[in-house]
Structures are given as structure tokens and as C-alpha cells.
Design a protein around this motif. Structure first.
Motif, mmCIF file in Angstrom:
data_model
loop_
_atom_site.group_PDB
_atom_site.id
_atom_site.type_symbol
_atom_site.label_atom_id
_atom_site.label_comp_id
_atom_site.label_asym_id
_atom_site.label_seq_id
_atom_site.Cartn_x
_atom_site.Cartn_y
_atom_site.Cartn_z
ATOM 1 N N LEU A 1 3.523 -1.563 -4.656
ATOM 2 C CA LEU A 1 4.123 -2.715 -3.971
ATOM 3 C C LEU A 1 5.647 -2.671 -4.035
ATOM 4 O O LEU A 1 6.316 -3.107 -3.109
ATOM 5 C CB LEU A 1 3.590 -4.020 -4.553
ATOM 6 C CG LEU A 1 2.171 -4.314 -4.049
ATOM 7 C CD1 LEU A 1 1.310 -4.914 -5.125
ATOM 8 C CD2 LEU A 1 2.219 -5.221 -2.828
ATOM 9 N N GLY A 2 6.174 -2.167 -5.125
ATOM 10 C CA GLY A 2 7.633 -2.088 -5.247
ATOM 11 C C GLY A 2 7.984 -1.179 -6.403
ATOM 12 O O GLY A 2 7.162 -0.985 -7.303
ATOM 13 N N VAL B 1 7.053 -10.628 -5.236
ATOM 14 C CA VAL B 1 7.366 -10.012 -3.939
ATOM 15 C C VAL B 1 8.419 -8.928 -4.180
ATOM 16 O O VAL B 1 9.319 -9.109 -4.997
ATOM 17 C CB VAL B 1 7.938 -11.080 -2.968
ATOM 18 C CG1 VAL B 1 8.568 -10.436 -1.746
ATOM 19 C CG2 VAL B 1 6.859 -12.069 -2.556
ATOM 20 N N ASN B 2 8.288 -7.822 -3.469
ATOM 21 C CA ASN B 2 9.333 -6.801 -3.494
ATOM 22 C C ASN B 2 10.295 -7.082 -2.347
ATOM 23 O O ASN B 2 9.911 -6.991 -1.191
ATOM 24 C CB ASN B 2 8.697 -5.416 -3.326
ATOM 25 C CG ASN B 2 9.737 -4.329 -3.102
ATOM 26 O OD1 ASN B 2 10.925 -4.531 -3.352
ATOM 27 N ND2 ASN B 2 9.278 -3.176 -2.627
ATOM 28 N N ILE C 1 9.701 2.768 2.318
ATOM 29 C CA ILE C 1 8.529 2.502 1.469
ATOM 30 C C ILE C 1 7.255 2.481 2.324
ATOM 31 O O ILE C 1 6.170 2.796 1.828
ATOM 32 C CB ILE C 1 8.689 1.192 0.661
ATOM 33 C CG1 ILE C 1 7.655 1.151 -0.489
ATOM 34 C CG2 ILE C 1 8.572 -0.043 1.542
ATOM 35 C CD1 ILE C 1 7.873 0.034 -1.487
ATOM 36 N N THR C 2 7.403 2.165 3.610
ATOM 37 C CA THR C 2 6.219 2.107 4.484
ATOM 38 C C THR C 2 5.595 3.492 4.678
ATOM 39 O O THR C 2 4.466 3.594 5.143
ATOM 40 C CB THR C 2 6.591 1.512 5.855
ATOM 41 O OG1 THR C 2 7.755 2.189 6.331
ATOM 42 C CG2 THR C 2 6.878 0.025 5.738
ATOM 43 N N GLN C 3 6.321 4.551 4.315
ATOM 44 C CA GLN C 3 5.752 5.907 4.386
ATOM 45 C C GLN C 3 4.913 6.250 3.163
ATOM 46 O O GLN C 3 4.252 7.290 3.128
ATOM 47 C CB GLN C 3 6.871 6.950 4.534
ATOM 48 C CG GLN C 3 7.525 6.900 5.886
ATOM 49 C CD GLN C 3 8.636 7.928 6.082
ATOM 50 O OE1 GLN C 3 9.305 7.898 7.093
ATOM 51 N NE2 GLN C 3 8.844 8.832 5.130
ATOM 52 N N CYS C 4 4.972 5.399 2.147
ATOM 53 C CA CYS C 4 4.226 5.693 0.921
ATOM 54 C C CYS C 4 2.725 5.619 1.228
ATOM 55 O O CYS C 4 2.225 4.587 1.685
ATOM 56 C CB CYS C 4 4.610 4.689 -0.164
ATOM 57 S SG CYS C 4 3.654 4.880 -1.670
ATOM 58 N N ASP D 1 -1.793 -3.119 0.869
ATOM 59 C CA ASP D 1 -1.827 -3.971 2.067
ATOM 60 C C ASP D 1 -0.996 -5.242 1.886
ATOM 61 O O ASP D 1 -0.468 -5.789 2.845
ATOM 62 C CB ASP D 1 -3.268 -4.402 2.371
ATOM 63 C CG ASP D 1 -4.085 -3.250 2.924
ATOM 64 O OD1 ASP D 1 -3.458 -2.269 3.401
ATOM 65 O OD2 ASP D 1 -5.327 -3.321 2.864
ATOM 66 N N GLU D 2 -0.924 -5.730 0.662
ATOM 67 C CA GLU D 2 -0.240 -7.001 0.399
ATOM 68 C C GLU D 2 1.281 -6.890 0.501
ATOM 69 O O GLU D 2 1.989 -7.894 0.369
ATOM 70 C CB GLU D 2 -0.580 -7.505 -1.018
ATOM 71 C CG GLU D 2 -2.033 -7.803 -1.262
ATOM 72 C CD GLU D 2 -2.819 -6.575 -1.718
ATOM 73 O OE1 GLU D 2 -2.490 -5.446 -1.300
ATOM 74 O OE2 GLU D 2 -3.781 -6.731 -2.491
ATOM 75 N N TYR D 3 1.781 -5.664 0.728
ATOM 76 C CA TYR D 3 3.234 -5.455 0.694
ATOM 77 C C TYR D 3 3.990 -6.438 1.599
ATOM 78 O O TYR D 3 5.043 -6.953 1.229
ATOM 79 C CB TYR D 3 3.576 -4.005 1.068
ATOM 80 C CG TYR D 3 5.042 -3.792 1.301
ATOM 81 C CD1 TYR D 3 5.936 -3.779 0.221
ATOM 82 C CD2 TYR D 3 5.569 -3.669 2.584
ATOM 83 C CE1 TYR D 3 7.299 -3.631 0.426
ATOM 84 C CE2 TYR D 3 6.919 -3.515 2.797
ATOM 85 C CZ TYR D 3 7.778 -3.500 1.715
ATOM 86 O OH TYR D 3 9.130 -3.365 1.930
ATOM 87 N N GLU D 4 3.470 -6.691 2.798
ATOM 88 C CA GLU D 4 4.201 -7.556 3.747
ATOM 89 C C GLU D 4 3.867 -9.042 3.574
ATOM 90 O O GLU D 4 4.357 -9.876 4.322
ATOM 91 C CB GLU D 4 3.884 -7.145 5.199
ATOM 92 C CG GLU D 4 4.425 -5.781 5.609
ATOM 93 C CD GLU D 4 5.913 -5.800 5.988
ATOM 94 O OE1 GLU D 4 6.567 -6.856 5.843
ATOM 95 O OE2 GLU D 4 6.405 -4.735 6.399
#
Ligand code: GDP
Ligand code: PGA
Ligand code: MN
Ligand code: MN
Length: 612
Positions: A294-295, A312-313, A394-397, A402-405
Motif C-alpha cells: 500500500l505504501g 492512507v499512503n 507505485i501503480t506499476q507494482c 486494491d485498497e490503494y486508491e
């Protein structure tokens, strides 16, 4: 030289936000750039900026087949890390900056820096970067606007933050934002030849906590120049968090799924270059366990309606330590980087246009090192600066959760504190309760690393890994942590709070080698943490907290001798006794303001260790 009446581009503002327009005009008048560019965050803009940076010699385009749309940058050899000596918290009252920060009165700092900024963008382009830390659809989006005269900063901010037109639109005409001013401090006279990495010997990284402003001058290095990161999301945000009852912390966030499909979210604070990025992207070596990212550097934690702490990150990219990153240690970072769209700073360049650094397997026969010189394995010097960095979306990780956004964040079950210590501190211990956990965080110690300019390998106290990032008085920061232990609105249910642990991946044997294999094997420690949360792992009570029995750590398939396991878990009161005067001295720095419960924790530890 007087300011030109109008600077080209200044009037092309895609906003009518009065405060923003006023500020941009003021800065343009003061710094007298040749032109102003309002950044839109588009692909076309990225193309144009990276082309210009290649043209200027700041960036070298990497081989598209190895690292598509990626670049190699070398800084000035003096501009390679955060400059803590030059970092200031300019609170109105000196006492509010506390004993751990450099301080100057805001009026004095502004007077001094205004003279530095006067004409400092001469001959250059002034970029205006609207950005948002955290998701744009948050209840209160955390806006900022950075003004900079560095195209490298713009390109890096595009990776590290949500930025551009969509942010400006979301800001409308009246959104609050943090103004963040950056200049490399290297004006160009007419006809003067530019250098590949312009910067200034004079550096100031200044924060005005009351007015929530950032002024940075003289450095292009990420930690000093990407002002959404350390300056906003930690130093300024820590002040906001104190005022508003939340936490802005130097922590990774990961999602852990057990073989029983139970989900836990873990946050961990380790000082710079002590393993956050690696733990955040860990590939477990034990069957059935899954880690998602997530971060890797910053967590903002607020109480949810259910009384739990949600993280949140705020970032959009990874700004990771390059050396040591490899398919063996951190395969998910390698997979992220292989997709390209990245900037590599102060690593080595291979002859076929890829990057290389120490720790990435066998060295090639020839490289261009971070200083631009020929390098061979016999050179006797490092090819890459120890604080060389990759900057990547980070979206390339591949294991991004799924909760990232999700602007709500994720409920944290465990907080790990940790540092880099050769001796004394065991692999993992569990705090007795929240207050003891705050004590562990407040006394966190670690050997200094290359992430900041200065001596490397010296043990220092780095409370909650936030020593360089607390935007106010450290004792008030500890008090805020203690207060958070009372739960939501000071009247919550403390049992809903995360449990606190302390880890050390870096203990060494008498022969100097790491006792614990680290990296993916750290999943074994995460497993013990989860089993403690579930109340089913064994521990022994020691003077410093609960430590796993050797049997409680899953060592199935691990090549680790019983002696090394015992040594890495060992709590030796004789080794701990010298810590007591050090902690006493550390706490004394904070004077009367130090929360009494922390002195009480120290007294209790002394009693348990049998120290007078
Ligand atoms: P961060 O700056 O806190 O994000 O730290 P990183 O994850 O980038 O790691 C910093 C350095 O420590 C890198 O060189 C890593 O290879 C190394 N490192 C990270 N985790 C471990 C570990 O578990 N054991 C050992 N021995 N080194 C580690
Ligand atoms: P790090 O981030 O914590 O990943 O090293 C940069 C820094 O703290 O300077
Ligand atoms: Mn960091
Ligand atoms: Mn990191």
C-alpha cells in the motif's frame, strides 16, 4: 535587474484561484524567470520535459528494450541526500520547534531567503505544479502547489504525486493548499553555459508550520526538492495531524493475508534506508502467506467511525534506495522497474543502456559510474552512490493492493518500529501495551545511513523514525502519540488500537555477518506478529517486552542454525544496561515537557533490568 512587467506564460493560468494566482505572480516577480509553465501532467508534457532534460545533459535515455521510457540522472557530487543540518522548522516561537529541530524566526528566514530567491530563476523556466497528496476523491483532498525552476523536479513530481490539470480543477477557486516554493538557486546569465546538474552551495529547506508553507533553496536532490514528500507529507502534515487528532508518520503500509485468508494491515516505521521499501514489497518465503503493497514511506492515519486507526499512503510513486535491490532481495521492485517510466539517480549505467548498482549480482566488466567515469570491478570504488534512488510509479507494482486508491484507508492491526542495530536489539519484541509501545518508538535507535548527509554508522535516537521529520516539539509529538492511545476523540476503545512491535533485521554475529537472512524471510516475523494478534503464538516476557521463544518462529525450510536463532532473539540485560544512561540523556533533552508516563516507562524498565 528589475522584474519584467510580464513574464511569458504567466497570464496563461488555467485557474482563477485568487490566492494561487497572487502567489504565482509574487514568486515570478521575485525570481524573474524567463517564462512560466503551468504543468498539466499530460504525457505530452512528460515527453517535452524529458526531451529537454536529455538535451541539457541532466538525463540520459535508457535502452527502450531494457527500461522503456526511463532515464539515468547524475547529480552534482555534493547534492546526493537530505541535508538535515540545513533543514529548519520556522515556528513563530522557538520553543515550538523543540530540541530536535533547527530553528530560525520565520520573519528572519523569509528575509534571508527572499534575498536568495531574488532573481534566482533568471534564464530558467518557472514551473507551477498543482498536486494532491492522497486520493483526489478524499473527503478533504490534501492539495499543494509546488513552484520550481527544475524540470527534473517536475518529472519526478509527476511520478511521486497526483498532479496537473485534474488537481487544479478539483481545487476550484477557493481550496486550501500548501504553497511549496523551490529553486535550485542557479540563475543563468545571458550566454552562460548551463551545467548538467545545477544547484547551489547554499541550501535551506525551510518549513513555516503556522502558515503551512515550504521554502526550499539550493538542492535538486529528491528529499530536498520534491516538496510533497518529506516537507509536506511529514513535516507540515505532522503539525496538521497534531492539531486535528491524527498521525502523519514515516511508515510503510502493507496488507498481509494468512493461509486462513484472514487479512491484516501492518504499518512500519524504520529510519531512512533501514528496510521500509523492501518490507512493503516483500515476497513471503513461507507457504500460504501473501503480502500486498500500500505504501513504502509515508502513512497518514486517522480514526475511523469504528474507532480503528485507518492508514492512507499520500504518495503516488516509490522513491527507493537502489543499492541492494535485486531479484533475490526485492523481486517486486525489479518487476516494477522493468515496466519503465522511471528515473534512476546516481546509479551506474551499463554499456547497453541499462542501469546497475551494488547488490545486483555479478558486476559487468565495464560501467559508467555515478560520477560519469569509467568503472570496472577493479576500480575499488562503488559504482553507485549508497543513496542512489529509483523513482517509479507505485501503480506499476505488481502486488499493489486494491485498497490503494481508497480514500478511507485501511485499518491497521500492528505497528512495527525498527532500526539498524548491530547489537543488543532482538529480531522482534512486542510492547506490553500502547504506552510501552510509545516508549519503544520514542527511544528508537538506529545507525545513521547515507540517506542524509553526514557520518554513516553512528547510533542515534530516531523517535518513531521521525527525527528529521517532526514539524514541532518532540515532547509534544510524544504526548500526541500518548493521547492517540485513548482512541477516537480521546474516548475510544484502546483495544481497537494497533498492537506495537519492535524489530531489528540488522543484528550481527561476532564475525560481523547478519544473523538473520532478512528480506523475504521477514515474513516469518510477520507470521509471529499475526499469531500474537490472534493470541496463539508463544513468547517469553523479558525486561524489554515479549520476545518469541525459538520454537515460536517458523523456521521451516530456513537455513539458520539454532545458535544463530538463539543469538538473534537474545535479550541480554548486560547489553541493555548501557542503553539506560543514553535514554535518560535523550529524554532529558525534552525538559519538563516530556510526558511523565515515558519517564515512568524508563523507571519500570530499570527496575526490570535491576538497574539502580
Ligand atoms: P527504506 O529506505 O527504509 O525504504 O529502506 P530500503 O527498503 O530501501 O532498504 C535500505 C537498504 O537496506 C537496502 O540496501 C536494502 O537492500 C537493505 N535491506 C532492506 N531490508 C533488509 C533486510 O531485511 N536485511 C538486510 N540485511 N538488509 C535489508
Ligand atoms: P527512505 O526515503 O525512507 O525510503 O530512505 C527517503 C528518505 O527518508 O530520505
Ligand atoms: Mn523516508
Ligand atoms: Mn524507501
Amino acid at each position: 535587474m528589475s522584474a519584467p512587467a510580464t513574464v511569458p506564460g504567466l497570464d496563461r493560468a488555467p485557474t482563477s484561484h485568487p490566492r494561487l494566482l497572487r502567489w504565482v505572480h509574487e514568486v515570478a516577480e521575485l525570481t524573474t524567470p524567463d517564462r512560466v509553465v503551468w504543468c498539466d501532467g499530460s504525457d505530452a508534457e512528460w515527453q517535452r520535459l524529458t526531451d529537454e532534460l536529455v538535451e541539457a545533459g541532466t538525463l540520459v535515455r535508457l535502452n527502450d528494450e531494457k527500461k522503456p521510457n526511463s532515464f539515468w540522472a547524475r547529480t552534482d557530487p555534493s547534492d546526493v541526500a537530505r541535508v538535515e543540518e540545513r533543514t529548519f522548522i520556522c515556528s513563530v516561537d522557538e520553543a515550538d520547534a523543540g530540541p530536535t529541530n533547527n530553528w530560525m524566526a520565520p520573519a528572519e528566514m523569509k528575509r534571508l531567503m527572499t534575498e536568495l530567491y531574488r532573481g534566482s530563476m533568471r534564464g530558467r523556466t518557472m514551473y507551477v505544479i498543482p498536486f494532491c497528496m492522497g486520493p483526489l476523491n478524499a473527503a478533504n483532498p490534501m492539495f499543494g502547489v509546488e513552484i520550481t525552476d527544475s524540470a527534473y523536479v517536475v518529472a519526478s513530481m509527476r511520478i511521486m504525486t497526483r498532479m496537473g490539470t485534474k488537481v487544479l480543477e478539483a481545487m476550484g477557486d477557493d481550496a486550501e493548499f500548501v504553497p511549496a516554493l523551490h529553486s535550485i538557486g542557479a540563475p543563468l546569465e545571458p550566454g552562460q553555459q548551463d551545467v548538467a546538474w545545477p544547484c547551489s552551495e547554499t541550501k535551506y529547506i525551510s518549513h513555516f508550520p503556522e502558515t503551512r508553507e515550504i521554502w526550499s533553496y539550493g538542492s535538486g536532490y529528491g528529499g530536498n526538492s520534491l516538496l510533497g514528500k518529506k516537507c509536506y507529507s511529514l513535516r507540515i502534515a505532522s503539525v496538521m495531524a497534531r492539531d486535528e487528532g491524527w498521525l502523519a508518520e514515516h511508515m510503510l503500509i502493507l496488507k498481509l493475508t494468512s493461509p486462513e485468508q484472514k487479512v491484516y494491515y501492518v504499518a512500519a516505521a524504520f529510519p531512512s534506508a533501514c528496510g521500509k521499501t523492501n518490507l512493503a514489497m516483500l515476497e513471503p518465503t513461507i507457504p500460504g502467506w501473501k503480502v500486498e503493497t500500500l505504501g513504502d514511506d509515508i502513512a497518514w492515519m486517522r480514526f475511523g467511525d469504528d474507532g480503528r486507526l485507518y492508514a492512507v499512503n499520500p504518495e503516488y510513486g516509490l522513491f527507493g534506495v537502489a543499492p541492494g535491490t535485486d531479484w533475490k532481495t526485492n523481486p517486486n521492485a525489479m518487476r516494477t522497474l522493468d515496466q519503465g517510466n522511471s528515473v534512476f539517480t546516481n546509479v551506474a549505467l551499463t554499456d547497453d543502456g541499462d542501469i546497475w548498482w551494488e547488490g545486483m549480482g555479478e558486476p559487468p566488466a565495464h560501467l559508467t559510474d555515478w560520477k560519469g567515469r569509467d568503472w570496472t570491478p577493479d576500480s575499488g570504488e562503488l559504482s553507485s552512490h549508497p543513496n542512489s534512488r529509483f523513482c517509479t510509479p507505485i501503480t506499476q507494482c505488481p502486488i499493489l493492493a486494491d485498497e490503494y486508491e481508497d480514500p478511507k484507508g485501511v485499518p491497521i492491526s500492528a505497528i512495527l518500529f525498527g532500526g539498524r542495530r548491530k547489537t543488543t536489539i532482538p529480531l522482534v519484541s512486542e510492547a506490553r501495551d500502547w504506552t510501552h509501545g510509545v516508549y519503544l518508538g520514542a527511544t528508537l535507535s538506529s545507525e545513521t545511513t547515507a540517506a542524509a548527509v553526514g557520518q554513516v554508522g553512528v547510533v542515534r535516537r530516531d523517535p518513531m523514525a521521525m527525527l528529521p521529520f517532526i514539524g514541532y516539539h518532540g515532547a509534544d509529538y510524544f504526548a500526541h502519540w500518548i493521547e492517540m492511545g485513548k482512541g477516537k476523540d480521546g474516548a475510544g476503545d484502546p483495544s481497537l488500537l494497533p498492537k506495537i512491535f519492535y524489530v531489528n533485521w540488522f543484528r550481527r554475529g561476532d564475525d560481523g555477518r547478519f544473523l538473520w537472512p532478512g528480506f523475504g524471510e521477514n515474513s516469518r516475523v510477520l507470521k509471529w506478529v499475526v499469531e500474537r494478534l490472534e493470541g496463539r503464538a508463544e513468547a517469553v516476557e523479558t525486561p524489554i517486552g515479549y520476545v518469541p521463544t525459538p520454537d515460536a518462529i517458523d523456521t521451516d525450510g530456513l537455513d539458520l542454525s539454532a545458535a544463530d536463532l538463539a543469538e538473534v532473539l537474545r535479550v541480554d540485560p548486560e547489553e541493555w544496561k548501557p542503553e539506560i544512561p543514553q535514554v535518560t540523556e535523550w529524554f532529558a533533552k525534552f525538559g519538563d515537557k516530556l510526558p511523565g508516563v515515558l519517564w515512568a516507562e524508563l523507571d519500570a524498565l530499570k527496575a526490570r533490568l535491576g538497574v539502580e
